[in-house]
Scaffold this motif. Sequence first.
Motif, PDB file in Angstrom:
ATOM      1  N   MET A 215       0.508  -1.077  -0.204  1.00  0.00           N
ATOM      2  CA  MET A 215       0.285  -0.242  -0.150  1.00  0.00           C
ATOM      3  C   MET A 215       0.788   1.284  -0.227  1.00  0.00           C
ATOM      4  O   MET A 215       1.842   1.413   0.651  1.00  0.00           O
ATOM      5  CB  MET A 215      -1.063  -0.052   1.376  1.00  0.00           C
ATOM      6  CG  MET A 215      -1.875   1.675   2.092  1.00  0.00           C
ATOM      7  SD  MET A 215      -3.069   0.900   2.815  1.00  0.00           S
ATOM      8  CE  MET A 215      -2.413   1.751   3.843  1.00  0.00           C
ATOM      9  N   LYS A 216       0.305   2.446  -0.900  1.00  0.00           N
ATOM     10  CA  LYS A 216       1.414   3.516  -1.042  1.00  0.00           C
ATOM     11  C   LYS A 216       0.060   4.390  -0.613  1.00  0.00           C
ATOM     12  O   LYS A 216      -0.786   4.499  -1.150  1.00  0.00           O
ATOM     13  CB  LYS A 216       1.775   3.241  -2.157  1.00  0.00           C
ATOM     14  CG  LYS A 216       2.773   4.694  -2.381  1.00  0.00           C
ATOM     15  CD  LYS A 216       3.038   4.764  -3.855  1.00  0.00           C
ATOM     16  CE  LYS A 216       3.543   6.515  -4.374  1.00  0.00           C
ATOM     17  NZ  LYS A 216       4.029   6.844  -5.575  1.00  0.00           N
ATOM     18  N   ILE A 217       0.631   5.568   0.524  1.00  0.00           N
ATOM     19  CA  ILE A 217       0.146   6.636   0.464  1.00  0.00           C
ATOM     20  C   ILE A 217       0.471   8.087   0.167  1.00  0.00           C
ATOM     21  O   ILE A 217       2.300   8.453   0.327  1.00  0.00           O
ATOM     22  CB  ILE A 217      -0.308   7.180   2.128  1.00  0.00           C
ATOM     23  CG1 ILE A 217      -0.145   5.870   2.708  1.00  0.00           C
ATOM     24  CG2 ILE A 217      -0.895   8.391   2.634  1.00  0.00           C
ATOM     25  CD1 ILE A 217      -2.177   4.961   2.454  1.00  0.00           C
ATOM     26  N   GLU A 218      -0.558   9.137  -0.670  1.00  0.00           N
ATOM     27  CA  GLU A 218       0.453  10.299  -1.312  1.00  0.00           C
ATOM     28  C   GLU A 218      -0.869  11.381  -0.843  1.00  0.00           C
ATOM     29  O   GLU A 218      -1.936  11.160  -0.890  1.00  0.00           O
ATOM     30  CB  GLU A 218       0.065  10.366  -2.909  1.00  0.00           C
ATOM     31  CG  GLU A 218       0.430  11.231  -3.507  1.00  0.00           C
ATOM     32  CD  GLU A 218       1.355  11.320  -4.778  1.00  0.00           C
ATOM     33  OE1 GLU A 218       0.844  12.281  -5.746  1.00  0.00           O
ATOM     34  OE2 GLU A 218       0.089  10.370  -5.781  1.00  0.00           O
ATOM     35  N   HIS A 219       0.023  11.844   0.103  1.00  0.00           N
ATOM     36  CA  HIS A 219      -0.901  12.927   0.908  1.00  0.00           C
ATOM     37  C   HIS A 219      -0.361  14.376   0.394  1.00  0.00           C
ATOM     38  O   HIS A 219       0.463  14.962   0.497  1.00  0.00           O
ATOM     39  CB  HIS A 219      -1.205  12.459   1.485  1.00  0.00           C
ATOM     40  CG  HIS A 219       0.206  13.093   2.993  1.00  0.00           C
ATOM     41  ND1 HIS A 219       0.385  13.819   3.057  1.00  0.00           N
ATOM     42  CD2 HIS A 219       0.385  11.778   3.058  1.00  0.00           C
ATOM     43  CE1 HIS A 219       2.089  13.507   3.936  1.00  0.00           C
ATOM     44  NE2 HIS A 219       1.756  12.182   3.699  1.00  0.00           N
ATOM     45  N   LEU A 220      -1.385  15.411   1.140  1.00  0.00           N
ATOM     46  CA  LEU A 220      -0.808  17.469   0.268  1.00  0.00           C
ATOM     47  C   LEU A 220      -1.994  17.655   1.002  1.00  0.00           C
ATOM     48  O   LEU A 220      -3.353  17.169   0.988  1.00  0.00           O
ATOM     49  CB  LEU A 220      -0.793  17.066  -1.215  1.00  0.00           C
ATOM     50  CG  LEU A 220      -2.047  17.191  -2.080  1.00  0.00           C
ATOM     51  CD1 LEU A 220      -3.082  18.070  -1.819  1.00  0.00           C
ATOM     52  CD2 LEU A 220      -0.866  17.496  -3.475  1.00  0.00           C
ATOM     53  N   THR A 221      -1.731  19.345   1.673  1.00  0.00           N
ATOM     54  CA  THR A 221      -2.729  20.417   2.240  1.00  0.00           C
ATOM     55  C   THR A 221      -2.325  21.144   2.066  1.00  0.00           C
ATOM     56  O   THR A 221      -1.204  21.458   1.696  1.00  0.00           O
ATOM     57  CB  THR A 221      -3.306  19.661   3.565  1.00  0.00           C
ATOM     58  OG1 THR A 221      -3.889  20.726   4.039  1.00  0.00           O
ATOM     59  CG2 THR A 221      -1.625  19.965   4.221  1.00  0.00           C
ATOM     60  N   VAL A 222      -2.700  21.981   0.808  1.00  0.00           N
ATOM     61  CA  VAL A 222      -2.304  23.076   0.573  1.00  0.00           C
ATOM     62  C   VAL A 222      -3.371  24.824   1.436  1.00  0.00           C
ATOM     63  O   VAL A 222      -4.550  24.717   0.811  1.00  0.00           O
ATOM     64  CB  VAL A 222      -2.405  23.543  -1.295  1.00  0.00           C
ATOM     65  CG1 VAL A 222      -2.211  24.519  -1.629  1.00  0.00           C
ATOM     66  CG2 VAL A 222      -0.929  22.240  -1.238  1.00  0.00           C
ATOM     67  N   GLN A 223      -2.830  25.327   1.079  1.00  0.00           N
ATOM     68  CA  GLN A 223      -3.458  26.780   1.767  1.00  0.00           C
ATOM     69  C   GLN A 223      -4.303  27.887   0.780  1.00  0.00           C
ATOM     70  O   GLN A 223      -3.289  27.519  -0.609  1.00  0.00           O
ATOM     71  CB  GLN A 223      -3.103  27.923   2.815  1.00  0.00           C
ATOM     72  CG  GLN A 223      -4.269  29.076   3.475  1.00  0.00           C
ATOM     73  CD  GLN A 223      -3.309  29.863   4.329  1.00  0.00           C
ATOM     74  OE1 GLN A 223      -1.937  29.136   4.904  1.00  0.00           O
ATOM     75  NE2 GLN A 223      -3.480  30.736   4.471  1.00  0.00           N
ATOM     76  N   GLY A 224      -5.685  27.702   0.963  1.00  0.00           N
ATOM     77  CA  GLY A 224      -6.557  28.880  -0.521  1.00  0.00           C
ATOM     78  C   GLY A 224      -5.870  30.720   0.283  1.00  0.00           C
ATOM     79  O   GLY A 224      -4.357  30.347   0.536  1.00  0.00           O
ATOM     80  N   CYS A 225      -7.062  31.308  -0.121  1.00  0.00           N
ATOM     81  CA  CYS A 225      -6.556  32.328  -0.326  1.00  0.00           C
ATOM     82  C   CYS A 225      -6.727  32.804   1.079  1.00  0.00           C
ATOM     83  O   CYS A 225      -6.664  34.137   1.197  1.00  0.00           O
ATOM     84  CB  CYS A 225      -7.820  33.040  -1.382  1.00  0.00           C
ATOM     85  SG  CYS A 225      -9.176  32.728  -1.070  1.00  0.00           S
ATOM     86  N   ASN A 226      -7.914  32.383   2.055  1.00  0.00           N
ATOM     87  CA  ASN A 226      -7.816  33.311   3.329  1.00  0.00           C
ATOM     88  C   ASN A 226      -6.143  33.480   4.473  1.00  0.00           C
ATOM     89  O   ASN A 226      -5.432  31.567   4.409  1.00  0.00           O
ATOM     90  CB  ASN A 226      -8.377  32.356   4.155  1.00  0.00           C
ATOM     91  CG  ASN A 226     -10.157  32.643   2.886  1.00  0.00           C
ATOM     92  OD1 ASN A 226     -10.116  33.760   2.747  1.00  0.00           O
ATOM     93  ND2 ASN A 226     -11.293  32.228   3.168  1.00  0.00           N
ATOM     94  N   GLU A 227      -6.670  33.745   5.340  1.00  0.00           N
ATOM     95  CA  GLU A 227      -5.501  33.657   6.511  1.00  0.00           C
ATOM     96  C   GLU A 227      -5.121  32.277   7.065  1.00  0.00           C
ATOM     97  O   GLU A 227      -4.118  32.268   6.783  1.00  0.00           O
ATOM     98  CB  GLU A 227      -5.462  35.070   7.233  1.00  0.00           C
ATOM     99  CG  GLU A 227      -4.501  34.757   8.631  1.00  0.00           C
ATOM    100  CD  GLU A 227      -5.471  35.813   9.872  1.00  0.00           C
ATOM    101  OE1 GLU A 227      -4.006  36.475  10.348  1.00  0.00           O
ATOM    102  OE2 GLU A 227      -6.012  36.863   9.590  1.00  0.00           O
ATOM    103  N   TRP A 228      -6.028  31.800   7.077  1.00  0.00           N
ATOM    104  CA  TRP A 228      -5.625  30.307   7.585  1.00  0.00           C
ATOM    105  C   TRP A 228      -6.107  29.214   7.231  1.00  0.00           C
ATOM    106  O   TRP A 228      -6.941  29.317   6.354  1.00  0.00           O
ATOM    107  CB  TRP A 228      -6.749  30.030   8.384  1.00  0.00           C
ATOM    108  CG  TRP A 228      -6.289  30.940   9.815  1.00  0.00           C
ATOM    109  CD1 TRP A 228      -6.672  32.537  10.089  1.00  0.00           C
ATOM    110  CD2 TRP A 228      -5.293  30.826  11.284  1.00  0.00           C
ATOM    111  NE1 TRP A 228      -6.311  32.708  11.453  1.00  0.00           N
ATOM    112  CE2 TRP A 228      -5.013  31.734  12.180  1.00  0.00           C
ATOM    113  CE3 TRP A 228      -4.538  29.584  11.462  1.00  0.00           C
ATOM    114  CZ2 TRP A 228      -4.218  31.956  12.956  1.00  0.00           C
ATOM    115  CZ3 TRP A 228      -3.466  29.654  12.687  1.00  0.00           C
ATOM    116  CH2 TRP A 228      -3.374  31.210  12.924  1.00  0.00           C
TER     117      TRP A 228
END
Length: 280
Positions: free
Chosen positions: A1-14
């Motif tokens: 099993m291989k896991i790929e992940h990401l989280t990217v902030q949008g245009c707001n402050e948080w």
Amino acid sequence: MKIEHLTVQGCNEWNEDALILNERERIYGVLDGATSLSSAVGVETGGYLASRIAKEVFETSELPAGCAPLRSLVLMANERIRTAMLERGVDVNDKNALWAAGIVVVRIGEHQIEYAQTGDCMLVAVYKDGTVRTVTHDQVDHFDEKSRLLWERYSKEGLPPDEVRSRVYETIKQNRLKTNTSEGYAILNGEPELEHYVEHGGLNRIQLSSLLVLTDGLFLPRKSGEPTPSMSDMVALIDEKGLSGYVDWLIANEYDESQQGKYTRLKVADDKTAIRIYFE
């Protein structure tokens, strides 16, 4: 099993999104915080606080091996959000003041996948023959569609962008009054009624190639006057570009001034969080 992940902030402050990564229990998920629509809570937004509180429930080392069903953990996270709001002095009877977050979370078993979901966080299964199966239901889309139509109508009437946003915002506030009811959508916001509306279930791993767990910030943009793109369209682009490449392409599209006005968007760029789980 291989896991790929990401989280990217949008245009707001948080970045109100959050990742759930618990390798010991093979629990993986995403959270999409929803900003409180009234009363300040301090530095952080209510959506940020709700997603972080819920994340901690699923990732804590205190979870015993073979822990409770995911639905029970979702309700535990919901109760902890309520407790934290009461400690901070939030009026839990004011729906627009509640800290809130959508969720989709999976537990990977040898033969079965368990899942639980609220809001518009989505779980998509991809099979070895190329079949794309949307496992969960976007519980917020019926409200989002009304907001999109209003946005397009006011824009066509020639109202200034700030006025358009203000009018649609009032509609969104009215939608929040229906959280965790049969006329609204399920979301973690401390309301005990959530127990009636958590989506949960399982799917087997027969011919399963991968799972995609994502917040709505990864949805393909919808061009004004055209049908909403399908999950299959999105998966095809992710397969072509890779998960991070797809997100880079999506962000470039969102900030491309030549594209402004072609798409119905309530904000320029939303937070984007996803996990892709590949099975060998």
